[in-house]
Design an enzyme around this catalytic site. Sequence first.
Site: not given
Length: 566
Positions: A125, A128, A131
């Site tokens: 994933k 983003h 994070h």
Amino acid sequence: MDFAMEIASLIAKAADMEPESIREAIEVPANKEMGDYAFPCFKLAKTVRKAPQMIARELKDKLEKPDFIADIQVVGAYINFFADKTSFVREVMGKVLDKDKDYIKSSMGEGKTIVIDYSSPNIAKPFHVGHLRSTVIGNALYNIYKALGYNCVGVNHLGDWGTQFGKLIVAYKKWGDKETVEREDIKELSRIYVKFHEEAEKDPSLNDEARHWMVKMQEGDSEALELWKWFVDISMKEFNRIYDRLHISFDSYAGESFYNDKMQAVVDELKEKGLLKESEGAQIVDLEEYNMPPCLILRSDGGTLYPTRDIAAALYRKKTYNFYRDIYVTALDQNLHFAQWFKVLELMGYDWAKDELVHVPFGLVSLGDGKLSTRKGHVVLMEDILNAAVEKTSGIIEEKNPDLPNKDEISEQVGIGAVIFNDLYNSRIKNVVFDLERMLSFEGETGPYVQYTHARACSILRKAGVEKPEKDIDCSLISDEASVNICKVLSDLPSKLVDAADKYEPYILTRHIVEICKAFNKFYNENNIMGSEGELKKARLAVVYAVKSAIAQSLALLGIAAPEQM
Ligand code: ARG
């Protein structure tokens, strides 16, 4: 010497109390006529049972005035302390120059280990902006604890196991190809992952297929594991590119998959201790008594879950590192998750779970000017943010200082520094707004403002040909208010660090750096440094050096570079 602490010890001795509690009550009066430090005697009225004014008068008579205090006065219920400027300046400057690059370090944490679980993105994933916060806050805490002498273990608890991999394998087999994945990396993996969800809405049997692959992974099927490993490698390549730019690395990358072979023991132990209950085919720990929904341990198909892996990880870390604290830095939407499994460990009889496991939550990220928001439904990538900040910085440098050497490197340091600074400027629970315009401004409380102040100090020292200041300065020459104020903010710096560590709040340090910069800029405007001569010039340059060194050390703890020119 921490002056407030020294004064607290003085009062504590006279009042027969603990210095720590008195230290907390000591104030720095806004009005200089009230002294440099003040102690409000209201605090003692409850225990001493006298009027605060009377306590203040009696206490003052018992105080022995040390050399660093010029005068002690009582005004109402306050005891006001006036520092002896010269001895104060001598004390602070002596220490800063003597300890130099180690000024803010201490050994209070010696012998204690702190595990910090931070960043921890999910494989396949995108990395983003959420994070980013975990990465930046966790890294600052790591550095702060390290500076205080703690032994730190930074863990990147990668989300590298779970149902998403079953889905990803199905998606890859149906709509992916090797070449595109190799070329597009995570972008392609997220594309097929999103497609899986769209398709599964129309055809729910895809979910069964995904589950089937997940079971295969759990059973050790080689095809499934090979694909999984490939996805992990692709993701790590991308994550590492970002960590490199942030100059962050971890001591351990033990992610969720690391605990696969440690899960059965957890399940067995829970069963043995009578904590597991069946509910709709799943195994849970009931937490109704603690006003929380049940903690899910095993899914109905026998698969383990996020909380189970966290329980296994905490037990493993306790055994491996014998930590003093195990800190988890995540968004606040995981509050319940941590409260639940912390409680489960406590119910298992691990008393340490109560004080030693700490969840450090943070608020959301929002995009101020909307310029960075992409098409609806698309997550904002961390890398896009960093790139945008660096690009804009590069434009500013091109305009303001086109002859600067190493323009690219400095744009990177300033752009990324601005993003980190913006993140760490407020209490972490507050939402962060990405407003590039404001973040990159040289005015106000920003990264560039602080870096520029540091670069200005460097430039003065460069022009004066000072690499290291002489230590034998005449401190009686730096008695003006602005200079004394610099000594004050510098002397407060070590205790700010301790405060930041105690509260898990890097912003306490960030804001203090701004105070140092403000004090320095006032000093710079009021004192002619290069125009002064002899001993006075020598003393002033030492002040400049002390400030430069303190800013650089503090910025380094926040993970922000301190370029010497910009
Ligand atoms: N991977 C999780 C996420 O991206 C964060 C993990 C935090 N650490 C932990 N031990 N649960 O939301």
